[in-house]
Design an enzyme around this catalytic site. Structure first.
Site, PDB file in Angstrom:
ATOM      1  N   GLY A  46       5.277   4.517   5.963  1.00 57.30           N
ATOM      2  CA  GLY A  46       4.155   4.699   6.773  1.00 57.30           C
ATOM      3  C   GLY A  46       3.571   3.522   7.201  1.00 57.30           C
ATOM      4  O   GLY A  46       3.770   2.417   6.965  1.00 57.30           O
ATOM      5  N   GLN A  51      -2.940  -1.294  11.303  1.00 53.76           N
ATOM      6  CA  GLN A  51      -1.929  -2.501  10.639  1.00 53.76           C
ATOM      7  C   GLN A  51      -1.251  -2.977  12.123  1.00 53.76           C
ATOM      8  O   GLN A  51      -0.594  -4.130  11.953  1.00 53.76           O
ATOM      9  CB  GLN A  51      -0.720  -1.684  10.015  1.00 53.76           C
ATOM     10  CG  GLN A  51      -1.500  -1.315   8.599  1.00 53.76           C
ATOM     11  CD  GLN A  51      -0.421  -0.759   7.724  1.00 53.76           C
ATOM     12  OE1 GLN A  51      -0.039   0.518   7.879  1.00 53.76           O
ATOM     13  NE2 GLN A  51       0.152  -1.605   6.797  1.00 53.76           N
ATOM     14  N   CYS A  97       2.501  -2.190   0.544  1.00 57.29           N
ATOM     15  CA  CYS A  97       1.983  -2.198   1.630  1.00 57.29           C
ATOM     16  C   CYS A  97       2.504  -3.063   2.905  1.00 57.29           C
ATOM     17  O   CYS A  97       2.727  -4.211   2.444  1.00 57.29           O
ATOM     18  CB  CYS A  97       0.289  -2.239   1.917  1.00 57.29           C
ATOM     19  SG  CYS A  97      -0.269  -2.055   3.500  1.00 57.29           S
ATOM     20  N   LEU A  98       2.823  -2.730   4.034  1.00 53.98           N
ATOM     21  CA  LEU A  98       3.422  -3.719   4.775  1.00 53.98           C
ATOM     22  C   LEU A  98       2.481  -4.975   5.202  1.00 53.98           C
ATOM     23  O   LEU A  98       2.921  -6.071   5.533  1.00 53.98           O
ATOM     24  CB  LEU A  98       3.903  -3.086   6.111  1.00 53.98           C
ATOM     25  CG  LEU A  98       5.066  -2.232   6.041  1.00 53.98           C
ATOM     26  CD1 LEU A  98       5.327  -1.281   7.245  1.00 53.98           C
ATOM     27  CD2 LEU A  98       6.461  -2.693   5.515  1.00 53.98           C
ATOM     28  N   HIS A 139      -2.618   6.908   1.165  1.00 51.69           N
ATOM     29  CA  HIS A 139      -2.753   5.496   1.370  1.00 51.69           C
ATOM     30  C   HIS A 139      -2.943   5.259   2.951  1.00 51.69           C
ATOM     31  O   HIS A 139      -3.797   4.197   3.551  1.00 51.69           O
ATOM     32  CB  HIS A 139      -1.371   5.081   1.115  1.00 51.69           C
ATOM     33  CG  HIS A 139      -1.131   3.394   1.330  1.00 51.69           C
ATOM     34  ND1 HIS A 139      -0.747   2.547   0.395  1.00 51.69           N
ATOM     35  CD2 HIS A 139      -0.956   2.855   2.432  1.00 51.69           C
ATOM     36  CE1 HIS A 139      -0.596   1.347   0.889  1.00 51.69           C
ATOM     37  NE2 HIS A 139      -0.781   1.469   2.076  1.00 51.69           N
ATOM     38  N   GLU A 140      -2.279   6.021   3.973  1.00 49.93           N
ATOM     39  CA  GLU A 140      -2.424   5.860   5.557  1.00 49.93           C
ATOM     40  C   GLU A 140      -3.670   6.150   5.826  1.00 49.93           C
ATOM     41  O   GLU A 140      -4.318   5.314   6.690  1.00 49.93           O
ATOM     42  CB  GLU A 140      -1.286   6.283   6.167  1.00 49.93           C
ATOM     43  CG  GLU A 140       0.294   6.021   5.704  1.00 49.93           C
ATOM     44  CD  GLU A 140       0.543   4.377   5.729  1.00 49.93           C
ATOM     45  OE1 GLU A 140      -0.238   3.840   6.431  1.00 49.93           O
ATOM     46  OE2 GLU A 140       1.354   3.934   5.016  1.00 49.93           O
ATOM     47  N   HIS A 143      -6.297   3.519   5.298  1.00 52.57           N
ATOM     48  CA  HIS A 143      -6.185   2.285   6.221  1.00 52.57           C
ATOM     49  C   HIS A 143      -7.126   2.414   7.583  1.00 52.57           C
ATOM     50  O   HIS A 143      -7.588   1.580   7.996  1.00 52.57           O
ATOM     51  CB  HIS A 143      -4.900   2.150   6.656  1.00 52.57           C
ATOM     52  CG  HIS A 143      -3.678   1.212   6.027  1.00 52.57           C
ATOM     53  ND1 HIS A 143      -3.959  -0.181   5.813  1.00 52.57           N
ATOM     54  CD2 HIS A 143      -2.637   1.649   5.299  1.00 52.57           C
ATOM     55  CE1 HIS A 143      -2.897  -0.435   5.215  1.00 52.57           C
ATOM     56  NE2 HIS A 143      -2.167   0.477   4.891  1.00 52.57           N
TER      57      HIS A 143
HETATM   58 NI    NI Z   1      -0.239   0.116   3.697  1.00 51.69          NI
END
Ligand code: NI
Length: 169
Positions: A46, A51, A97-98, A139-140, A143
Site C-alpha cells: 500500500g 508518502q 511501512c515504506l 494503515h493507509e 497516513h
Molecule cells: Ni505506511
C-alpha cells in the site's frame, strides 16, 4: 509512469493532514499511476500520497504485492477520498511501512471495516472487508491524517523506535 521518491520518517510531510480531492484531473490520474508503479517497485502492499510528498487524500493498495507470500492474488485498489464509515471488532497485526524502514510492530486495528471512496474515474467504490485488506486500508487512511503506524503504539515503545530511527539517520 514514474517511480517517485518515498518520504521517510521524520520527514514532516508524513505528519500533515492531506486535503480532500476536489476534482479528478488528468494530472491526478497520472499521480495515481505513478503511485501504483512506486508501490509495486518498492515493493509494498500500500502507498498513500503523503508518502510521495503530495498532501492529497489518495491511496493505492494491492495486498497481492508481497514477495514473501505468493498465495494472495493481485487486486489493485486506487482510492480517492477514502473514508472508514463503519468498523467492528479488534485484531492485532504485525505492520511495517515504506516510510519507516526496517521497523515492524504489532498494531491494534478494527477487524472489519467498510470504506467508501471514489475510484480514479470519480465513480463511487464501497469496500467491506476483514483480514489484511482491512488492516491495510486503516494503515493507509491513517497516513492521510498524518498518522504513522508507530504513532499507534505505546508511548514508551514509540519513543524507543523514534530514537532508533533518528540514530540511523
Ligand atoms: Ni505506511
Amino acid at each position: 509512469m514514474a517511480i517517485l521518491p518515498i518520504r521517510v520518517y521524520p520527514d514532516p510531510v508524513l505528519h500533515k493532514r492531506a486535503a480532500e480531492v476536489e476534482e479528478i484531473t488528468a494530472e491526478l490520474r497520472q499521480l495515481i499511476e505513478d503511485m501504483v508503479e512506486t508501490m509495486y517497485a518498492a515493493p509494498g502492499v500500500g502507498l498513500a500520497a503523503p508518502q510521495v510528498g503530495v498532501l492529497k487524500r489518495i491511496i493505492v493498495i494491492d495486498i497481492g504485492n508481497d514477495d514473501a507470500e505468493k498465495k494472495r492474488p493481485h487486486q489493485l485498489f486506487k482510492l480517492v477520498n477514502p473514508v472508514i464509515v463503519e468498523g467492528r471488532g479488534e485484531t492485532v497485526c504485525d505492520e511495517g511501512c515504506l516510510s519507516v524502514p526496517d521497523i515492524r510492530e504489532n498494531v491494534k486495528r478494527k477487524e472489519w471495516v467498510k470504506v467508501e471512496a471514489l475510484d480514479e474515474n470519480g465513480q463511487p467504490v464501497v469496500i467491506e472487508t476483514d483480514g489484511l485488506l482491512a488492516i491495510c486500508l486503516q494503515h493507509e487512511i491513517d497516513h492521510l491524517d498524518g498518522v504513522l503506524f508507530i504513532d499507534n503504539l505505546s508511548s514508551v515503545k514509540r519513543a524507543m523506535i523514534k530514537s532508533k530511527l533518528r540514530k540511523k539517520k
